[in-house]
Write a protein that holds these residues in place. Structure first.
Motif, short mmCIF file in Angstrom:
data_model
loop_
_atom_site.label_atom_id
_atom_site.label_comp_id
_atom_site.label_asym_id
_atom_site.label_seq_id
_atom_site.Cartn_x
_atom_site.Cartn_y
_atom_site.Cartn_z
N ASP A 88 0.80 -1.22 0.01
CA ASP A 88 -0.06 0.15 -0.05
C ASP A 88 0.86 1.15 -0.01
OD1 ASP A 88 -1.63 2.12 0.53
OD2 ASP A 88 -3.03 0.85 1.87
N ALA A 89 1.02 1.90 -1.28
CA ALA A 89 1.85 3.40 -1.38
C ALA A 89 1.37 4.40 -0.39
CB ALA A 89 1.62 3.82 -2.75
N VAL A 90 0.26 4.23 -0.06
CA VAL A 90 -0.18 5.43 1.05
C VAL A 90 0.24 5.19 2.36
CG1 VAL A 90 -2.24 6.61 2.22
CG2 VAL A 90 -2.20 5.98 -0.28
N VAL A 91 0.19 3.86 2.71
CA VAL A 91 0.98 3.31 4.18
C VAL A 91 2.31 3.99 4.15
CG1 VAL A 91 1.34 1.45 5.71
CG2 VAL A 91 -0.92 1.95 4.73
N ILE A 92 3.03 3.22 2.86
CA ILE A 92 4.37 3.54 2.97
C ILE A 92 4.85 5.22 3.00
CG2 ILE A 92 6.37 3.42 1.46
CD1 ILE A 92 5.06 0.90 0.26
N MET A 133 14.17 3.23 5.81
CA MET A 133 14.58 2.68 4.27
C MET A 133 13.45 1.99 3.97
SD MET A 133 17.96 0.34 2.96
CE MET A 133 17.25 -1.10 2.98
N VAL A 134 13.24 2.15 2.92
CA VAL A 134 12.36 1.29 2.04
C VAL A 134 12.79 0.36 1.06
CG1 VAL A 134 10.09 1.37 0.65
CG2 VAL A 134 10.50 3.38 2.23
N ALA A 135 12.95 -0.86 1.58
CA ALA A 135 13.41 -2.01 0.75
C ALA A 135 12.55 -2.37 -0.13
CB ALA A 135 14.03 -3.21 1.67
N ASP A 136 12.90 -3.09 -1.44
CA ASP A 136 12.14 -3.61 -2.55
C ASP A 136 11.35 -2.60 -3.22
OD1 ASP A 136 12.94 -6.06 -1.49
OD2 ASP A 136 11.42 -5.98 0.28
#
Length: 74
Positions: free
Chosen positions: A9-13, A28-31
């Motif tokens: 979910d891009a919004v949660v990220i 850090m956002v992995a993957d």
């Protein structure tokens, strides 16, 4: 670093990144680039990682923000 959240979910990220940034917690956002593998469909989840020393504070922030259900078990 430990995994704090795993979601597609891009919004949660974005929300988690903003919360961590505001609290001064590096994350850090992995993957992120795995969308190449799934054809940009967003099927594969992204992981948000934080330093293990700040994990408890990060979990508290997410709980206070009402998204405790997104926290990965320790």
């Amino acid at each position: 670093m430990i995994e704090l959240v795993r979601t597609n979910d891009a919004v949660v990220i974005s929300f988690v990144e903003a919360l961590m940034r505001d609290a001064g917690i590096a994350c850090m956002v992995a993957d992120q680039n795995m969308s190449v593998m799934d054809g940009s469909l967003g099927i594969l989840p992204r992981r948000i990682l934080v330093d293990s020393e700040q994990a408890d504070e990060a979990r508290r922030i997410l709980a206070d923000a009402g998204i405790a259900h997104e926290i990965r078990d320790a």
